[in-house]
Write a protein that holds these residues in place. Structure first.
Motif, PDB file in Angstrom:
ATOM      1  N   LEU A  94      -5.936  -3.795   3.098  1.00 28.08           N
ATOM      2  CA  LEU A  94      -5.159  -4.070   1.891  1.00 28.08           C
ATOM      3  C   LEU A  94      -4.866  -2.785   1.138  1.00 28.08           C
ATOM      4  CD1 LEU A  94      -7.762  -6.386   1.999  1.00 28.08           C
ATOM      5  CD2 LEU A  94      -6.102  -7.509   0.528  1.00 28.08           C
ATOM      6  N   ASN A  95      -3.684  -2.712   0.543  1.00 26.31           N
ATOM      7  CA  ASN A  95      -3.403  -1.582  -0.343  1.00 26.31           C
ATOM      8  C   ASN A  95      -4.084  -1.816  -1.685  1.00 26.31           C
ATOM      9  OD1 ASN A  95      -1.312  -3.677  -0.418  1.00 26.31           O
ATOM     10  ND2 ASN A  95      -0.389  -2.464  -2.057  1.00 26.31           N
ATOM     11  N   HIS A  96      -4.416  -0.716  -2.388  1.00 25.42           N
ATOM     12  CA  HIS A  96      -5.263  -0.813  -3.584  1.00 25.42           C
ATOM     13  C   HIS A  96      -4.510  -0.241  -4.784  1.00 25.42           C
ATOM     14  CE1 HIS A  96      -8.747  -1.718  -5.713  1.00 25.42           C
ATOM     15  NE2 HIS A  96      -9.606  -0.849  -5.237  1.00 25.42           N
ATOM     16  N   ASP A 101      -5.729  -7.039  -7.017  1.00 26.34           N
ATOM     17  CA  ASP A 101      -5.369  -7.154  -5.595  1.00 26.34           C
ATOM     18  C   ASP A 101      -6.482  -7.804  -4.779  1.00 26.34           C
ATOM     19  OD1 ASP A 101      -7.057  -4.922  -5.693  1.00 26.34           O
ATOM     20  OD2 ASP A 101      -5.418  -3.506  -5.353  1.00 26.34           O
ATOM     21  N   PHE A 102      -7.763  -7.637  -5.218  1.00 22.32           N
ATOM     22  CA  PHE A 102      -8.853  -8.279  -4.482  1.00 22.32           C
ATOM     23  C   PHE A 102      -8.775  -9.799  -4.632  1.00 22.32           C
ATOM     24  CE2 PHE A 102     -10.650  -8.294  -8.692  1.00 22.32           C
ATOM     25  CZ  PHE A 102     -11.530  -9.361  -8.721  1.00 22.32           C
ATOM     26  N   TYR A 174     -10.383  -1.596   2.000  1.00 24.85           N
ATOM     27  CA  TYR A 174      -9.435  -0.755   1.254  1.00 24.85           C
ATOM     28  C   TYR A 174      -9.576   0.660   1.805  1.00 24.85           C
ATOM     29  CZ  TYR A 174      -9.038  -4.579  -2.124  1.00 24.85           C
ATOM     30  OH  TYR A 174      -8.818  -5.790  -2.719  1.00 24.85           O
ATOM     31  N   GLU A 176      -7.861   3.230   1.446  1.00 23.66           N
ATOM     32  CA  GLU A 176      -7.583   4.329   0.514  1.00 23.66           C
ATOM     33  C   GLU A 176      -8.832   4.727  -0.274  1.00 23.66           C
ATOM     34  OE1 GLU A 176      -3.368   3.642  -1.354  1.00 23.66           O
ATOM     35  OE2 GLU A 176      -4.164   1.735  -0.589  1.00 23.66           O
ATOM     36  N   ARG A 179      -8.489   2.979  -6.230  1.00 24.28           N
ATOM     37  CA  ARG A 179      -7.207   2.455  -6.697  1.00 24.28           C
ATOM     38  C   ARG A 179      -6.204   3.584  -6.942  1.00 24.28           C
ATOM     39  NH1 ARG A 179      -8.226  -0.825 -11.546  1.00 24.28           N
ATOM     40  NH2 ARG A 179      -9.270  -2.163 -10.033  1.00 24.28           N
ATOM     41  N   HIS A 203       1.148   5.117  -1.547  1.00 24.99           N
ATOM     42  CA  HIS A 203      -0.248   4.940  -1.167  1.00 24.99           C
ATOM     43  C   HIS A 203      -0.982   6.277  -1.214  1.00 24.99           C
ATOM     44  CE1 HIS A 203       1.923   1.623   0.850  1.00 24.99           C
ATOM     45  NE2 HIS A 203       0.829   0.929   0.631  1.00 24.99           N
TER      46      HIS A 203
END
Length: 379
Positions: A94-96, A101-102, A174, A176, A179, A203
Motif C-alpha cells: 500500500l502507498n502511505h 490509508d490503513f 508499507y 515506503e 508517510r 511516492h
C-alpha cells in the motif's frame, strides 16, 4: 446540516464510541490472555479464536469508516483479481500518503472476510500499548525495532510461523516505511539520485529489504502480491478526526495482482522489481491526477452486517454495565462514592475534549501545509 450529521459532531457520541472501544478492547485482551492455555494443545484452535477476537476489535474501526462517516471504497481491478480476494494468502503493498490509508486497507480486508487474520509489520514500541499492541502480540504480528541487524532473525521466524495458519492471511506492507511529506520526499529523491534510480513524484523510494525478505519467507504460502494504489476524489485530505466527525470521503483503490512465482527469487532482482513497481504506481497516480480515475473495471464490494452487529452487542452490554454501576453508586447514599464518580466522569470528559481540541488545532495547522506540499509535488 441534518440531524444525524449534527449528532455525529457531538462530544457525547464520541465519548460513547471511545468508551465502547476501550472497554471492549481491554475485555478482548483479557480473553486473549486466557486463550494462551489453549496454545500447547492446539495452535489451530488458538488462532481461530484469536482471529474472531481481533475481528471484534478492528471491526469497530471499520464501522467508523463505513457506517459512521459513510466513506466509500471503490476498487479498480480485473474480474479475475476481484474473484481471488479472500480465497488465498497474499502480500499487500500500500502507498502511505494519508492518515486513514490503513483503514482503507482494512476495510477491503473486512469486505472479503480476512480482517481478523490480517497481519502488519509493527513498531516494537507498540508491543507495550494496551489494546492495540497486546492484540497484535496474541495475533503473532511481527514487531521490529527498525534496525535490521536486530530484527532480521525475529522477522524471518515470525513470517515462517505463519505458514501453518488456518485462516487466509493478508500481510499488509508499507514499503515506503513512513508517510509521504514534501520534506521526506525531497530527502528520498536525493537517495534515489545517489543510487541512479528514477525519481518518483507521488511516492517515497521504497525500502526493499523488508519486502524481499517477506517474499522469500512467504513463498510456498502466499499465492500473490496485491499492489494497492490509493487516492481520494476531489483532492480531499482525509483524517481520523474527519472520520470521527462523520465526514464522508470517496476512496479509489487500484489493485493489481502479481503471482508470487513471477517475482524474482534473487534479492537484488526482487529489489529491482519493487523499484519498477513503484514507478508504475507513480504513473497510476499521475493518471489519477489528470483524469480523476484509475484504469480498469470498477467494483464496489458490498457492505457486510457483522461489524455493525458486533458493535451493537458490545455497546448494549457495556452501557447496561455502566448504567448498573452508576445506579448502584447513586443508590448507595455514600457521599464519597458519588463525589468520586462525578470527579472521574468529569476528568474523563475534560480529557477527551482536550484531546479532540488539540487534534483539531494540529489538523488545522497541518492541512495548509499538506495542501502546499501536495501542490508543490504536483507541479
Amino acid at each position: 446540516m441534518g440531524f444525524f450529521s449534527w449528532l455525529k459532531t457531538q462530544f457525547l457520541c464520541h465519548l460513547l464510541l471511545g468508551y465502547v472501544f476501550v472497554c471492549s478492547g481491554l475485555a478482548i485482551n483479557a480473553m486473549q490472555l486466557l486463550t494462551l492455555f489453549i496454545w500447547p494443545f492446539s495452535r489451530t484452535v488458538y488462532r481461530r479464536i484469536n482471529c474472531r477476537l481481533a475481528y471484534s476489535l478492528w471491526s469497530q474501526l471499520i464501522l467508523l469508516l463505513e457506517r459512521w462517516s459513510g466513506t466509500t471504497c471503490t476498487l479498480f481491478t480485473t474480474r479475475a483479481t476481484y474473484d481471488s480476494f479472500g480465497s488465498e494468502h497474499a502480500i499487500l503493498i500500500l502507498n502511505h500518503n494519508y492518515e486513514i490509508d490503513f483503514l482503507c486497507g482494512w476495510t477491503i480486508c473486512e469486505r472479503f472476510g480476512v480482517l481478523g487474520s490480517s497481519k502488519v509489520l509493527a513498531k516494537r514500541e507498540l508491543l507495550h500499548v494496551p489494546i492495540i499492541g497486546w492484540m497484535w502480540y496474541f495475533m503473532e504480528v511481527v514487531f521490529c525495532k527498525r534496525r535490521w541487524e536486530e530484527d532480521r532473525d525475529s522477522f524471518i521466524k515470525g513470517l515462517h510461523n505463519l505458514h501453518d495458519y488456518p485462516e487466509y492471511v493478508w500481510f499488509l506492507l508499507y514499503c515506503e516505511g513512513t508517510r509521504f511529506t514534501e520534506q521526506k520526499h525531497r530527502v528520498s529523491m536525493e537517495v534515489a539520485d545517489s543510487k541512479g534510480l528514477p525519481r518518483l513524484k507521488y511516492h517515497l523510494l521504497p525500502r526493499t529489504r523488508g519486502f524481499t525478505t517477506t517474499v522469500q519467507c512467504m513463498r510456498g504460502m502466499a499465492a500473490a502480491v496485491y499492489d494497492v494504489t490509493l487516492n481520494f476524489r476531489h483532492t480531499k485530505t482525509p483524517s481520523l478526526l474527519g472520520i470521527l466527525y462523520g465526514k464522508k470521503y470517496y476512496a479509489d483503490m487500484c489493485v493489481r495482482r502479481f503471482p508470487l512465482e513471477d517475482i524474482p527469487k534473487e534479492e537484488k532482482e526482487c529489489a529491482q522489481w519493487l523499484y519498477q513497481l513503484y514507478q508504475e504506481k507513480d504513473a497510476l497516480q499521475e493518471e489519477y491526477e489528470r483524469t480523476g480515475s484509475f484504469p480498469g473495471p470498477v467494483f464496489v464490494p458490498p457492505l457486510r452486517p457483522w461489524a455493525l452487529i458486533n458493535w451493537l452487542c458490545w455497546a448494549l452490554l457495556l452501557l447496561v454495565l455502566l448504567g448498573s454501576f452508576i445506579w448502584g453508586v447513586t443508590c448507595s447514599g455514600s457521599t464519597f462514592a458519588i463525589v468520586a464518580l462525578l470527579i472521574v466522569l468529569t476528568t474523563v470528559s475534560l480529557g477527551v475534549r482536550r484531546l479532540i481540541g488539540v487534534t483539531e488545532i494540529e489538523k488545522g495547522s497541518s492541512y495548509g501545509n499538506q495542501e502546499v506540499e501536495k501542490k508543490s509535488v504536483l507541479t
